[in-house]
Design an enzyme around this catalytic site. Structure first.
Site, short mmCIF file in Angstrom:
data_model
loop_
_atom_site.label_atom_id
_atom_site.label_comp_id
_atom_site.label_asym_id
_atom_site.label_seq_id
_atom_site.Cartn_x
_atom_site.Cartn_y
_atom_site.Cartn_z
CG ASN A 75 -0.28 0.01 2.50
OD1 ASN A 75 0.41 0.96 2.84
ND2 ASN A 75 -0.42 -1.08 3.28
CE LYS B 38 9.40 -13.00 -12.69
NZ LYS B 38 10.35 -12.52 -13.66
CG PHE C 101 -3.37 6.62 12.85
CD1 PHE C 101 -2.74 6.55 14.08
CD2 PHE C 101 -3.16 7.75 12.07
CE1 PHE C 101 -1.92 7.57 14.52
CE2 PHE C 101 -2.34 8.78 12.48
CZ PHE C 101 -1.71 8.68 13.71
CE LYS D 23 -9.87 -2.01 14.14
NZ LYS D 23 -8.65 -2.06 13.34
N PRO E 60 -4.61 -11.10 10.97
CG PRO E 60 -2.85 -11.64 12.38
CD PRO E 60 -3.33 -11.80 10.97
CG ASP E 61 -7.61 -5.27 13.72
OD1 ASP E 61 -6.77 -4.64 14.41
OD2 ASP E 61 -8.50 -4.71 13.07
CB ILE E 62 -1.76 -5.65 15.01
CG1 ILE E 62 -1.24 -6.57 13.91
CG2 ILE E 62 -0.72 -5.47 16.11
CD1 ILE E 62 -0.13 -5.96 13.05
CE LYS F 5 -11.61 1.24 10.04
NZ LYS F 5 -10.75 1.73 9.00
CG ASP G 70 -7.76 -4.73 6.44
OD1 ASP G 70 -7.34 -4.68 7.61
OD2 ASP G 70 -8.29 -3.76 5.86
#
Ligand code: PMT
Length: 439
Positions: free
Chosen positions: A243, A322, A356, A374, A338-340, A370, A312
């Protein structure tokens, strides 16, 4: 170096002694240097020092008939290809921001067409003061470039942003500027963030006669784990899903937290940024590696700040070799990472959590969702994908939402400064939570 004729302004502050080395380094880089000192600067270093090092007479007063009979101040202003003020005290910045011409240095700064570069140096509280910040913004808006300040321990015993950049870093920044006018103060943000010398030398100066408030940051001595940068999810040994995160926001935050006396551990995805000074850096690549690095180190952390843009999803079965372009189509199967942040926030007796949220639409609403989903203490939301702020850019704007629903908007500004403003809010919220827990 692009600048052959440098007018070096020295204002009053303990860091004035660094200007002597700066003079030497500028000359070694091929520049002719002429020095102008404010009256307060003369209390710290004798003009003779600069005369000997620059090989030119030092100019002290606007109304000096003898000096004006030689190269008068207008000629001097025309002669300069660059006006560099180092150290630039809070007082000098205020006078420049106001457009004053009450001494030789401020007059020259108005009379010159050359780029003006400042290396601020002052007590950290003075630097953080809204008046100084407003002056810095005003100057930057007018095209004045700021190099630094750096963060670290100060001669007055305080810790924070306010130290003058080391002369070598200033010269390096000038050398790497491709041409006059192209030097961006913003890309020097990371120079500011990486330059901490171990010694103490920034003190309130004669130009800066103002109260020096002792800082007792609630973050001093606290352990903070910060995540930053992107993650890379391997497709095969040469390709990945990534990203646009540059890591700038997270690195700036890590630096700001160090400036408050926190012990900062930075877990970073791949970035081109150097480790911020005073920060312990752990480099990882994928979301799974980041998850492992964070969860393995979270015990004992007082705060967790999740700036990283964590993927995600990851590729379910990365190819061991390759992938060849034989087929017309290729389907990748992705599985959830996993969502840290959620995992840390769910820990019993876990740290104070700051998340964030990077959103392209309904920013505040989605960030609030969020925060609630969370179970965070705070969330800093930014709009991404637009022309301003967010990923990759030098500037960013944040909407900070607190657990109790309070919203603090932080306007578009360079990420280093934004990090300081966010750290102010974190400090406040962390202190409030600690006070509630103690009572
Ligand atoms: O790096 P820069 O170029 O300076 O850009 C800064 C930034 C835009 C990356 C930064 O300001 C930012 O918004 N970071 C969060 C990006 C993000 O992934 O947001 P999100 O809304 O998808 O995730 C919400 C939160 O959960 C984030 O704190 C994220 O770190 C965390 N998360 C997300 C997924 C995951 N698997 N684990 C996580 O910890």
């Amino acid at each position: 170096m692009a600048y052959r004729q440098v007018l070096l302004g020295v204002s009053g502050g303990i860091a004035a002694y660094k200007a002597a080395e700066l003079t030497r380094r500028l000359r070694a880089a091929g520049a002719e240097v002429r020095v102008v000192m404010t009256r307060a600067a003369q209390a710290f270093v004798a003009p003779l020092t600069f005369q000997a090092l620059s090989g030119n007479p030092v100019r002290l007063d606007l109304l000096d008939p003898a000096a004006e009979a030689g190269m008068d101040h207008i000629e001097l202003a025309r002669w300069a290809e660059l006006v560099l003020v180092a150290p630039a005290s809070a007082d000098l910045m205020a006078r420049l921001a106001a457009g004053m011409a009450d001494d030789l240095l401020t007059t020259l700064s108005l009379a010159t067409a050359a780029p003006l570069v400042l290396a601020p140096a002052m007590n950290q509280q003075m630097w953080r003061h809204p008046a100084t910040q407003a002056n810095a913004r005003r100057l930057e808006e007018r095209g004045v470039r700021l190099l630094g300040p750096a963060s670290g321990e100060q001669a007055c015993g305080e810790v924070g942003l306010g130290r003058m950049l080391e002369p070598a870093a200033i010269v390096e920044a000038l050398i790497s500027a491709p041409a006059a006018g192209n030097l961006t103060g913003k890309d020097l943000g990371h120079i500011a963030a990486t330059e901490i010398a171990p010694a103490t030398e920034t003190a309130p100066a004669a130009d800066d006669l103002a109260i020096s408030r002792p800082t007792a940051s609630p973050l001093a001595g606290r352990q903070v784990l910060v995540t930053a940068g992107p993650t890379r999810e391997a497709i095969d040994p040469v390709r990945y899903i990534g990203n646009r995160s540059s890591g700038r926001m997270g690195y700036a935050l890590a630096q700001a937290l160090v400036g408050r006396g926190a012990r900062v551990l930075l877990v970073s995805g791949p970035t081109a940024l150097p480790a911020p000074a005073g920060v312990e850096l752990v480099r990882v690549e994928s979301a799974l590696e980041m998850h492992e690095a964070v969860m393995g180190r979270i015990a004992g952390q007082d705060l967790f700040v999740a700036t990283a843009a964590v993927a995600d999803y990851r590729v379910a079965d990365p190819a061991p070799t390759k992938i060849k372009k034989g087929q017309a189509e290729l389907t990748l199967r992705l599985v959830r990472n996993p969502d840290i942040l959620a995992a840390v926030a769910a820990l019993p007796d876990g740290p104070f959590t700051v998340g964030f949220a990077a959103e392209t639409e309904r920013v505040e609403e989605q960030a609030l969702n969020k925060l609630r989903a969370k179970g965070l203490d705070m969330i800093a939301a930014n709009r991404v994908g637009g022309p301003q702020g967010g990923f990759e850019r030098e500037d960013n704007a944040l909407t900070v939402i607190h657990r109790d629903g309070r919203v603090d908007p932080l306007a578009l500004m360079p990420k280093a400064r934004l990090a300081e403003a966010l750290t102010d809010l974190i400090e406040e919220a962390y202190a409030a939570r600690s006070a509630t827990q103690d009572s």
